[in-house]
Design an enzyme around this catalytic site. Structure first.
Site, PDB file in Angstrom:
ATOM      1  N   GLY A 326      52.627  17.504  -6.039  1.00  0.00           N
ATOM      2  CA  GLY A 326      53.357  18.068  -4.910  1.00  0.00           C
ATOM      3  C   GLY A 326      52.606  17.881  -3.609  1.00  0.00           C
ATOM      4  O   GLY A 326      51.857  16.911  -3.436  1.00  0.00           O
ATOM      5  N   SER A 327      52.727  18.874  -2.749  1.00  0.00           N
ATOM      6  CA  SER A 327      52.188  18.738  -1.401  1.00  0.00           C
ATOM      7  C   SER A 327      50.669  18.683  -1.354  1.00  0.00           C
ATOM      8  O   SER A 327      50.103  18.396  -0.296  1.00  0.00           O
ATOM      9  CB  SER A 327      52.669  19.897  -0.542  1.00  0.00           C
ATOM     10  OG  SER A 327      54.070  19.925  -0.543  1.00  0.00           O
ATOM     11  N   THR A 328      50.001  18.967  -2.475  1.00  0.00           N
ATOM     12  CA  THR A 328      48.541  18.917  -2.441  1.00  0.00           C
ATOM     13  C   THR A 328      48.033  17.497  -2.199  1.00  0.00           C
ATOM     14  O   THR A 328      46.864  17.319  -1.873  1.00  0.00           O
ATOM     15  CB  THR A 328      47.929  19.456  -3.744  1.00  0.00           C
ATOM     16  OG1 THR A 328      48.488  18.750  -4.837  1.00  0.00           O
ATOM     17  CG2 THR A 328      48.207  20.938  -3.920  1.00  0.00           C
TER      18      THR A 328
END
Lengths: 647, 381
Positions: A326-328
């Site tokens: 995801g956004s990591t």
């Protein structure tokens, strides 16, 4: 009877002639026997003497003590405990059945176990000791010992077996041992005769499996003189074995315990790294299990329960679990763009909530859009559209390259058997694995950590540590083997532009510490310590157009297994990183909501080396935090046990 | 018979007979028996009372019996030969009906203090019977078919009774002893050729019958033959005895491992170490010197017997002496061949050395007859 003398003479001659002939033949045969005797005893003496020595000397193996495993503070994680077993020799028991009957009154012995023992004794030679009961308690041994006179053939024996004093905490990291199976023998090409000992235990998972050769030690030998049926007549000499190497891990038992307790009830994983040297301070996978059960031979019922648990307790999710990050991974895309010089930090992208690429709409998580977004804001508020736009400029190859430089898509060799490689997709990868051409939509998905990208919590922690330090942080789980320090290789620079790193770190700082930061609720207010991090929420389902039309159903309304994974990566202190952490809560919903608080607690626990003080938390949250900590099932910190002592 | 043809002969009478005994033979017998005492002491692990002491007592009894029998005139023995033969046949039948079973074979009759093995007795009485028969038979008739058939029946009767016990080893020794007697008496050589060919046919029949309903030997006997032919095929099973025996023997070297130091026998690698395989222990502990010297003693006994027979003008005495010597020869030759892996394992003890009362007593009775023939042979004045 009268007989003519001539007759008599003839007869005597005949007898004499034939008698001499016979005597000659007998002498000749005696000569043959003598020659044969000479051949065997003199010419072949060497050969036969060798055979005779082989005949009478039997080498028995003495299993060595398995190497102990300690944590970084010297607390015992895996030791050997004495266990008592009851063995029986058939030939010494007049009536084995009656003896077993009597034994069953003293110790717990099921009728099946008795039948098994009888069958085993019948199958083997009468003088072979057969184990009747294993791991009997001291009380039971004592009961048997005082009753030995009425239990002919029975002897209590003492042996060593593996013991994990911290139970569930290190079930995944340290792993467990179990008896050598036929599968093991087939799989491993190891001529060590120890493996042939029935019930000999070898490492099955985790460090126990990976460091099996070091931990096992070397067998001692006992040379015994045996007779033709194998009965031991006397001991000739005894060479004690070499115990296995002692391992010191980089983990901190108290932090590990805190992580496990903090993750309890969730299907989750957390990895805590020291970015300065790559030491893995904790690696938790929840739920866990008691490894001691495996050593003792887990019942099929218990094993089935572990297998059927939807939260999957057996695999180590921290190193084997793969999740869309995801956004990591937005830091990866950002760094790739900055390093390529294709995007300046203050360049802005206008987010209207979606972009349209090749007739497909790619949505931002914020339906209304963020408006004008620069790099720092894109991280702070996790704007997807910014990365859709940037990734099209940078291209997947540069993103994939940066992902690999930061430690994604690499099976980190930390000394665990099963470390997942994950997936860093590229054109070449898709063609090879999927047999299809790369589409621009794939780039957009990869840029925000969806689609084909897969990473483990360990990889995410390594990525975070590398961003935090600018060095190629290489994780290390084993600190020393038999007192010899293992090299920490974490000081090689990544060779990224420090200015670019600074911008990304500023973005991560603002995620937690600035207004509108996605993890603002999880900030740290301790003096001098500020946390930097990044939230991530990875979808495990496709959002349908219909869903989007009526508004995306909130996670809480979905069944557990369809909820999003919640992720959070963080390091602290932000200006002088000492700890990096990655937390994944499976189906936990949003990263900011579920994963970030866990990551903050774990990070502070690592920094304070114990339960964090409430003063590190924003005043409004302290009451909640106190309640949470009171609810944790923590073990008091343990004192180090040095040396080779028993557990 | 004319006066000129008349030769004056005499035989010693009274206690003087003792001077005419074949003392050299007696000394050799005692020497062989002493090997036995030493080895029985050793295989018992230094325990005198277990095997060595009973063996010494038996030898003492046997030695006295030998002298006693030797003092009795040989013509008496010749006259009771047929009686002794049929008595032992009756005992063989008796053992079949009332005998005790030991080691899987009916072999002995329990007579209180001693257990009598009639098959052992038959070895001597068969020799006596055949010697008496050929002494009686006109020498010209020896090779006539009818007169050949009679001794064949005399041999086959005890042999058949022994085979059904079943005791293959003794049966073979009986046949061999009988055949030797016929050969010594001068039966034409063609008979032996024919019997030899027939024997080869019988061996073929034995092998061909294997696995069929009319199988001639017991399974274990077949296995013993198999393992004799290839002991390594089953080193821990049936070939075990032979293999271990050869190892023990071979590891002795020139001088052996020393008294009571034989690891093979000490550690029970050897089967029946006090009986059939005692030679192995001797060879292991005393090496080639010990084993070879025993072989020389045996040869010496045979040589003394042949010399005695060749000087004996009495047909009965000469035949009897050579027959007993041949029986004795077969004992040690078969036993040694067996332990050296030259013959299959058949239950034949090492004469005068192996532990066992029956065989020892019978042999000493046999040598008593040899002494009697030696003492009472017609001597020139």
């Amino acid at each position: 009877m009268r007989r003519a003398p001539a007759d008599s003479e003839r007869s005597q001659k005949l007898v004499t002639r034939r008698g001499l002939l016979l005597g000659g033949a007998q002498l000749a045969f005696a000569g043959v026997l003598g020659a044969r005797l000479h051949y065997m005893q003199v010419d072949q003496a060497e050969t036969y003497r060798l055979l005779a020595d082989k005949n009478r000397i039997n080498i028995r193996l003495l299993p060595p003590a398995r190497g102990l495993i300690h944590d970084r503070k010297g607390v015992l994680l895996a030791g050997n405990e004495q266990n008592y077993r009851i063995v029986m020799v058939r030939e010494n028991a007049d009536d084995p059945e009656a003896v077993l009957e009597r034994l069953a009154q003293l110790i717990e012995l099921s009728p099946e176990a008795r039948a098994d023992a009888l069958a085993e004794m019948k199958r083997r030679s009468p003088f072979v000791p057969v184990t009747i009961a294993d791991r009997v308690s001291w009380e039971e041994v004592a009961a048997v010992a005082v009753n030995l006179p009425v239990l002919p053939g029975v002897t209590p024996e003492v042996g060593l077996s593996r013991f994990y004093p911290l139970g569930r905490d290190f079930a995944h990291v340290v792993g467990y041992v179990g008896p050598v199976s036929d599968y093991d023998l087939k799989r491993i090409d190891d001529p060590d005769p120890l493996l042939q000992i029935p019930r000999f235990q070898i490492g099955k998972t985790g460090v126990e499996a990976h460091y099996e050769p070091q931990l096992r030690g070397h067998a001692g030998t006992l040379r015994v003189e045996v007779n033709a049926v194998g009965r031991v007549m006397r001991e000739l000499d005894r060479k004690e074995g070499e115990p296995g190497a002692e391992l010191q891990l980089t983990v901190n038992h108290a932090l590990q315990n805190f992580c496990e307790a903090r993750l309890a009830g969730e299907s989750a994983a957390a990895v805590v790294l020291d970015p300065r040297n790559g030491d893995i301070l904790a690696m938790a996978s929840s739920p866990s299990f008691d490894p001691n059960k495996f050593v003792r031979g887990i019942s099929s019922k218990d094993f089935k329960a572990l297998l059927d648990d939807p939260y999957r307790p057996l695999p180590n999710k921290a190193s084997q679990g793969l999740y869309p990050p995801g956004s990591t991974v937005k830091m990866v895309t950002a760094l790739a763009a900055l390093e390529a010089g294709l995007v300046a930090p203050d360049e802005t992208v206008t987010c209207n909530g979606y972009v349209e690429v090749s007739n497909r709409r790619f949505h931002c998580w914020k339906r209304g859009g963020h408006g004008k977004v620069d790099l720092v804001r894109s991280l702070r508020e996790s704007c997807d559209v910014y990365y859709y736009e940037v990734s099209q400029k940078v291209g997947i190859e540069k993103i994939a390259d940066m992902a690999r430089r930061l430690g994604l898509g690499e099976a980190h060799d930390v000394g665990l058997g099963n470390v997942a490689r994950g997936v860093v997709p590229s054109r070449e990868w898709k063609r090879r694995v999927r047999g299809a051409d790369w589409l621009i939509g794939d780039t957009l998905n990869a840029a925000i950590g969806q689609g084909y990208v897969l990473a483990s919590p360990l990889q995410l922690a390594v990525m975070t540590a590398r961003i935090a330090t600018g060095n190629v942080v290489t994780p290390r789980l084993v600190r020393a083997i038999d007192g010899v320090e293992q090299p920490a290789r974490s000081d090689r620079p990544l060779e990224l532009d420090p200015d670019n790193l600074a911008v990304v770190r500023q973005g991560m700082f603002e995620v937690v510490n600035a207004p509108h930061g996605t993890a603002g609720a999880s900030r740290v207010v301790a003096d001098g310590i500020r946390m930097a991090g990044k939230t991530g929420t990875s979808q495990v389902r496709n959002i349908t157009a219909a869903e989007r039309a009526r508004g995306v159903t909130s996670n809480e309304d979905l069944p557990w297994e369809r909820r999003d994974h919640a992720l959070f990566v963080a390091y602290a202190p932000h200006d002088n990183p000492e700890v990096a952490v990655a937390v994944v809560v499976e189906h936990g919903g949003g990263g900011s909501h579920t994963a970030a608080p866990v990551a903050r607690d774990v990070l502070l626990a690592a920094l304070y080396d114990g339960v964090p003080p409430l003063s590190a938390y924003p005043p409004s949250q302290r009451e909640t935090i106190r309640h949470r900590f009171e609810g944790l099932d923590l073990r008091p910190a343990l004192a180090p046990s040095q040396g080779r002592g028993q557990a | 018979m004319t006066f000129l043809e008349y030769k004056v002969t005499w035989t010693p009478t009274g206690p003087v007979k003792l001077l005419y005994f074949n003392w050299a033979l007696a000394v050799l017998l005692a020497a062989v028996a002493s090997y036995g005492f030493v080895m029985l002491y050793s295989v018992a692990g230094g325990d005198l009372s277990r095997w060595a002491e009973p063996q010494m007592k038996r030898f003492a009894v046997g030695f006295v019996a030998m002298i006693g029998i030797g003092l009795v005139p040989i013509w008496f023995w010749r006259n009771v030969s047929a009686l002794a033969y049929f008595l032992s046949l009756a005992l063989l039948v008796g053992v079949e009906l009332f005998g005790s079973t030991g080691m899987g074979a009916q072999r002995w009759i329990d007579l209180g203090p001693i257990r009598l093995q009639p098959s052992e007795l038959a070895k001597i009485t068969l020799i006596m019977m055949l010697a008496a028969y050929y002494d009686w038979l006109d020498i010209d008739k020896v090779s006539r078919p009818l007169w050949v058939a009679v001794p064949v029946v005399l041999i086959l009767l005890p042999t058949a009774l022994t085979v059904i016990q079943p005791d293959l080893g003794t049966a073979i020794l009986l046949m061999a002893g009988g055949a030797v007697m016929m050969w010594l008496a001068g039966v034409h050589i063609l008979y032996f050729v024919v019997v030899g060919l027939a024997g080869a046919g019988a061996v073929a029949a034995v092998f061909l019958s294997r696995g069929t309903p009319w199988q001639l030997l017991k399974d274990y006997q077949y296995r013993r033959i198999d393992t004799f032919l290839d002991p390594s095929s089953d080193p821990l099973g049936a070939g075990y005895h032979i293999t271990q025996s050869k190892i023990a023997l071979g590891s002795g070297g020139w001088t052996g491992r020393g008294f009571m130091e034989g690891t093979q026998s000490r550690l029970n690698f050897l089967p029946e170490k006090q009986t059939d395989f005692i030679f192995t222990t001797l060879a292991e502990e005393f090496g080639f010197i010990g084993a070879g010297s025993l072989l020389l003693l045996y040869v010496g006994i045979i040589v003394l017997c042949v010399i005695s027979a060749s000087r004996n003008p009495s047909r009965y005495g000469a035949l009897l002496t050579l027959g007993i010597a041949a029986t004795f020869f077969f004992f040690f030759a078969v036993n040694m061949s067996m332990v050296m892996g030259l013959a299959p394992v058949v239950g034949v003890p090492l004469p005068l050395v192996s532990y066992g009362g029956s065989a020892m007593l019978i042999l000493m009775i046999g040598f008593g007859l040899v002494q009697s023939a030696h003492v009472h042979r017609p001597r020139s004045k």
